[in-house]
Motif scaffolding. Structure first.
Motif, mmCIF file in Angstrom:
data_model
loop_
_atom_site.group_PDB
_atom_site.id
_atom_site.type_symbol
_atom_site.label_atom_id
_atom_site.label_comp_id
_atom_site.label_asym_id
_atom_site.label_seq_id
_atom_site.Cartn_x
_atom_site.Cartn_y
_atom_site.Cartn_z
ATOM 1 N N UNK A 5 -4.609 -16.285 -8.689
ATOM 2 C CA UNK A 5 -6.064 -16.066 -8.691
ATOM 3 C C UNK A 5 -6.558 -15.064 -9.720
ATOM 4 N N UNK A 6 -5.661 -14.278 -10.273
ATOM 5 C CA UNK A 6 -6.011 -13.254 -11.273
ATOM 6 C C UNK A 6 -7.032 -12.251 -10.748
ATOM 7 N N UNK A 7 -6.843 -11.781 -9.499
ATOM 8 C CA UNK A 7 -7.737 -10.767 -8.944
ATOM 9 C C UNK A 7 -7.058 -9.410 -9.004
ATOM 10 N N UNK A 8 -7.842 -8.409 -9.349
ATOM 11 C CA UNK A 8 -7.292 -7.055 -9.447
ATOM 12 C C UNK A 8 -6.845 -6.530 -8.091
ATOM 13 N N UNK A 9 -7.476 -6.978 -7.020
ATOM 14 C CA UNK A 9 -7.094 -6.486 -5.700
ATOM 15 C C UNK A 9 -5.666 -6.905 -5.334
ATOM 16 N N UNK A 10 -5.246 -8.111 -5.727
ATOM 17 C CA UNK A 10 -3.876 -8.543 -5.453
ATOM 18 C C UNK A 10 -2.875 -7.753 -6.292
ATOM 19 N N UNK A 11 -3.243 -7.454 -7.523
ATOM 20 C CA UNK A 11 -2.371 -6.638 -8.366
ATOM 21 C C UNK A 11 -2.246 -5.229 -7.795
ATOM 22 N N UNK A 12 -3.358 -4.673 -7.325
ATOM 23 C CA UNK A 12 -3.328 -3.345 -6.716
ATOM 24 C C UNK A 12 -2.507 -3.364 -5.419
ATOM 25 N N UNK A 13 -2.604 -4.450 -4.656
ATOM 26 C CA UNK A 13 -1.812 -4.583 -3.436
ATOM 27 C C UNK A 13 -0.329 -4.588 -3.758
ATOM 28 N N UNK A 14 0.065 -5.347 -4.756
ATOM 29 C CA UNK A 14 1.473 -5.396 -5.160
ATOM 30 C C UNK A 14 1.955 -4.031 -5.638
ATOM 31 N N UNK A 15 1.131 -3.355 -6.394
ATOM 32 C CA UNK A 15 1.493 -2.022 -6.895
ATOM 33 C C UNK A 15 1.608 -1.021 -5.755
ATOM 34 N N UNK A 16 0.657 -1.030 -4.839
ATOM 35 C CA UNK A 16 0.681 -0.095 -3.711
ATOM 36 C C UNK A 16 1.891 -0.302 -2.809
ATOM 37 N N UNK A 17 2.207 -1.556 -2.492
ATOM 38 C CA UNK A 17 3.375 -1.841 -1.653
ATOM 39 C C UNK A 17 4.648 -1.407 -2.371
ATOM 40 N N UNK A 18 4.726 -1.666 -3.664
ATOM 41 C CA UNK A 18 5.907 -1.245 -4.433
ATOM 42 C C UNK A 18 6.067 0.270 -4.422
ATOM 43 N N UNK A 19 4.951 0.976 -4.594
ATOM 44 C CA UNK A 19 5.013 2.440 -4.574
ATOM 45 C C UNK A 19 5.436 2.967 -3.205
ATOM 46 N N UNK A 20 4.945 2.334 -2.145
ATOM 47 C CA UNK A 20 5.265 2.790 -0.793
ATOM 48 C C UNK A 20 6.715 2.564 -0.414
ATOM 49 N N UNK A 21 7.301 1.499 -0.894
ATOM 50 C CA UNK A 21 8.647 1.145 -0.434
ATOM 51 C C UNK A 21 9.696 1.411 -1.503
ATOM 52 N N UNK A 22 9.708 0.603 -2.521
ATOM 53 C CA UNK A 22 10.778 0.639 -3.504
ATOM 54 C C UNK A 22 10.766 1.896 -4.362
ATOM 55 N N UNK A 23 9.617 2.191 -4.950
ATOM 56 C CA UNK A 23 9.536 3.319 -5.888
ATOM 57 C C UNK A 23 9.734 4.652 -5.170
ATOM 58 N N UNK A 24 9.128 4.822 -3.986
ATOM 59 C CA UNK A 24 9.288 6.097 -3.281
ATOM 60 C C UNK A 24 10.742 6.320 -2.873
ATOM 61 N N UNK A 25 11.439 5.248 -2.508
ATOM 62 C CA UNK A 25 12.860 5.366 -2.160
ATOM 63 C C UNK A 25 13.684 5.784 -3.387
ATOM 64 N N UNK A 26 13.412 5.174 -4.536
ATOM 65 C CA UNK A 26 14.127 5.556 -5.755
ATOM 66 C C UNK A 26 13.817 6.988 -6.170
ATOM 67 N N UNK A 27 12.559 7.382 -6.044
ATOM 68 C CA UNK A 27 12.168 8.752 -6.391
ATOM 69 C C UNK A 27 12.861 9.750 -5.462
ATOM 70 N N UNK A 28 12.911 9.432 -4.175
ATOM 71 C CA UNK A 28 13.576 10.320 -3.220
ATOM 72 C C UNK A 28 15.061 10.436 -3.523
ATOM 73 N N UNK A 29 15.709 9.311 -3.809
ATOM 74 C CA UNK A 29 17.133 9.357 -4.153
ATOM 75 C C UNK A 29 17.377 10.179 -5.413
#
Length: 100
Positions: A40-64
């Protein structure tokens, strides 16, 4: 130190398994949001993907990474900041979705 009949090493293994499961599910959700963004090329979906990534994957890598570099008192801070940024990005995604 035993707790509930399990050794400390077992609890570390259980904790690691839950972190890996959290990371995997978070990456799956982020991937699905990226598919939605590509469709759909909506910014809200891109922001959703970024936010979920930051909450789960990226924060875990940063903590490690922080555990290896920072003193024990300070090492949770970078992961917590990453999670906070992820929450703000999710809030932004929700506000964008409501406007569309």
């Amino acid at each position: 130190m035993d707790f509930a009949g399990l050794s400390a090493e077992t609890w570390v293994t259980v904790n690691t398994a839950f972190h890996l499961a959290q990371t995997g599910v978070g990456l799956l959700i982020a991937a699905l949001a990226l598919v939605g963004y590509r469709r759909r090329r909506t910014r809200s979906m891109l922001a959703l993907a970024t936010g979920i990534s930051l909450l789960t994957f990226v924060s875990y890598l940063v903590t490690l990474s922080a555990v290896q570099v920072l003193p024990r008192v300070v090492f949770p801070l970078p992961g917590t900041i990453t999670e906070l940024v992820g929450l703000f990005v999710l809030l932004y995604a929700i506000v964008l979705a409501r406007r569309d």
